[in-house]
Scaffold this active site. Structure first.
Site, PDB file in Angstrom:
ATOM      1  N   PHE A 101       1.114  -1.307   0.160  1.00  0.00           N
ATOM      2  CA  PHE A 101      -0.107   0.009   0.235  1.00  0.00           C
ATOM      3  C   PHE A 101       0.413   1.260   0.115  1.00  0.00           C
ATOM      4  CE2 PHE A 101      -2.763   2.885   2.045  1.00  0.00           C
ATOM      5  CZ  PHE A 101      -3.890   3.029   0.804  1.00  0.00           C
ATOM      6  N   CYS A 102       0.686   2.187  -0.903  1.00  0.00           N
ATOM      7  CA  CYS A 102       1.805   2.563  -0.582  1.00  0.00           C
ATOM      8  C   CYS A 102       1.060   4.661  -1.118  1.00  0.00           C
ATOM      9  CB  CYS A 102       2.404   2.846  -3.145  1.00  0.00           C
ATOM     10  SG  CYS A 102       3.638   1.195  -2.824  1.00  0.00           S
ATOM     11  N   GLU A 223     -10.817   1.424   7.854  1.00  0.00           N
ATOM     12  CA  GLU A 223     -11.320  -0.504   8.198  1.00  0.00           C
ATOM     13  C   GLU A 223      -9.397  -1.019   8.756  1.00  0.00           C
ATOM     14  OE1 GLU A 223     -12.882  -2.134   5.312  1.00  0.00           O
ATOM     15  OE2 GLU A 223     -14.294  -1.124   4.679  1.00  0.00           O
ATOM     16  N   GLY A 224      -8.345  -0.401   7.804  1.00  0.00           N
ATOM     17  CA  GLY A 224      -6.995  -1.311   8.718  1.00  0.00           C
ATOM     18  C   GLY A 224      -7.141  -0.771   9.818  1.00  0.00           C
ATOM     19  N   TRP A 319       7.688  -8.183  35.501  1.00  0.00           N
ATOM     20  CA  TRP A 319       7.412  -9.363  35.631  1.00  0.00           C
ATOM     21  C   TRP A 319       7.991 -10.138  35.867  1.00  0.00           C
ATOM     22  CZ3 TRP A 319       1.728  -9.405  33.474  1.00  0.00           C
ATOM     23  CH2 TRP A 319       0.619  -7.550  34.051  1.00  0.00           C
ATOM     24  N   GLU A 345      -0.143   3.965  10.315  1.00  0.00           N
ATOM     25  CA  GLU A 345      -2.104   4.109  10.067  1.00  0.00           C
ATOM     26  C   GLU A 345      -2.836   5.012  10.860  1.00  0.00           C
ATOM     27  OE1 GLU A 345      -4.225   0.480   8.832  1.00  0.00           O
ATOM     28  OE2 GLU A 345      -2.438  -0.563   8.381  1.00  0.00           O
ATOM     29  N   ASN A 349      -2.491  10.705  18.060  1.00  0.00           N
ATOM     30  CA  ASN A 349      -2.766  11.762  18.423  1.00  0.00           C
ATOM     31  C   ASN A 349      -3.729  11.864  16.654  1.00  0.00           C
ATOM     32  OD1 ASN A 349      -1.603  13.061  20.066  1.00  0.00           O
ATOM     33  ND2 ASN A 349       0.231  13.520  18.474  1.00  0.00           N
TER      34      ASN A 349
END
Length: 364
Positions: A101-102, A223-224, A319, A345, A349
């Protein structure tokens, strides 16, 4: 069983094993929502998020490749691709071709629509092709991808309304994949600059309509963000998979760590927050699948799950004590892998701004 033994090796080599890539395709992870007619599984969005979550419990780098491929590129083609583009690319994406995805650029991150990459039409009225020039940055799977979903501006005078989406074969003349970034985490997943130098793209490889790319970008990233939340939830669960057995085995002062009230309060609180994040994810999936408004909920779960993953992975190291600070256990890797959850994505902020904007609109 096949993935877990290779996680450390892939991180050290900063490359996903070809064996794992082949198994992702063979087992349907790269075709989750692709229709059966195109060699896919025809599953729903919730199922895709569950797959991303479960992979993230073992290796978030592998989950990221699956996430971007399914929730961004494949779904964009499913939603807006012409029959020609769907027939050409969906079977390949289901069986042997990784996608990328560019969108982001060196000077266009959160302000993605200020992109400088252009796509010049061969003619104004009826172009036969477009010539793409520019550079993209931080492209997940850039090294491995055979298909690129590229956003470029066809008419700068229209500002963001000139942004158009194109499907471009990664081996097209004029495309150069830069050296992968050296990252804090998610090392097996390549993150590369991608350069376009007079790359010709046929007009029938426009995804959807010319000038509508900004709309597609907004919708698919909404959606991503749920997919990224699934990854972050899986990371937090992976931490518990590591730390809880240890707390039940390790004794100090004659008592198992898991039986110490101070420790119980900490992991119980963390588990409650993790459960809340997971419920938020399923609710966002439900709204999306039923065609209801889900943007606020997607931003909320992306924001909150990244906070929960960062908290639980950090606490897990504490822990575990000294061994948590070593590479003997996976907690330190999860800690490094989750950090980018508050960045990619849509930064935290940006999520807060989105949530506030929608809330204000509800009361104005």
């Amino acid at each position: 069983r096949e993935l877990k033994p290779l996680v450390r090796q892939m991180e050290q080599e900063e490359q996903i094993s070809p064996i794992i890539v082949r198994q992702l395709f063979d087992n349907g992870f790269m075709a989750l929502e692709i229709p059966e007619e195109y060699s896919g599984l025809s599953l729903n969005f919730t199922s895709a998020c569950i797959a991303i979550q479960e992979l993230s419990r073992i290796d978030p780098s592998v989950a990221l490749i699956v996430d971007v491929h399914n929730t961004l590129v494949i779904n964009a083609i499913r939603f807006w691709g012409s029959p020609h583009l769907q027939q050409k690319y969906l079977p390949r994406l289901a069986t042997d071709t990784i996608s990328a995805f560019c969108l982001s650029e060196p000077d266009a991150g959160s302000d993605a629509f200020s992109m400088r990459t252009t796509a010049t039409p061969s003619s104004i009225s009826d172009p036969s092709h477009y010539t793409v020039n520019g550079s993209k940055a931080w492209i997940t799977s850039g090294r491995e991808a055979g298909l690129l979903l590229v956003f470029a501006n066809v008419d700068k005078s229209k500002d963001y309304k000139g942004i158009t989406a194109f499907l471009v074969d990664a081996d097209s003349p004029g495309i150069t994949i830069g050296t992968p970034e050296s990252k804090l985490g998610l090392k097996a997943s390549s993150t590369c600059p991608v350069h376009f130098d007079n790359v010709q793209v046929d007009a029938d490889h426009v995804l959807g309509s010319v000038g509508e790319g900004y709309k597609y970008c907004i919708q698919i990233l909404n959606e991503g963000r749920i997919g990224i939340a699934a990854q972050q939830i899986g990371i937090a669960k992976g931490c518990f998979d590591v730390v809880l057995p240890y707390l039940h085995e390790r004794k100090q002062f004659g008592q198992k760590l898991a039986h110490m009230p101070a420790m119980q309060q900490q992991f119980a609180q963390a588990a409650t927050e993790l459960h809340a994040a997971e419920v938020m994810m399923y609710n966002a999936c439900r709204l999306k699948e039923h065609g209801m408004p889900f943007v606020k909920e997607a931003s909320m779960v992306k924001l909150y799950s990244s906070q929960v993953a960062e908290k639980i992975s950090s606490k897990s190291i504490e822990w575990l004590g000294g061994i948590g600070f070593t590479t003997d256990l996976m907690a330190e890797k999860f800690y490094r892998d989750c950090k980018v959850g508050s960045i990619y994505e849509g930064t935290s902020n940006i999520q807060l701004q989105t949530i506030a904007k929608i809330m204000n609109a509800e009361y104005e």
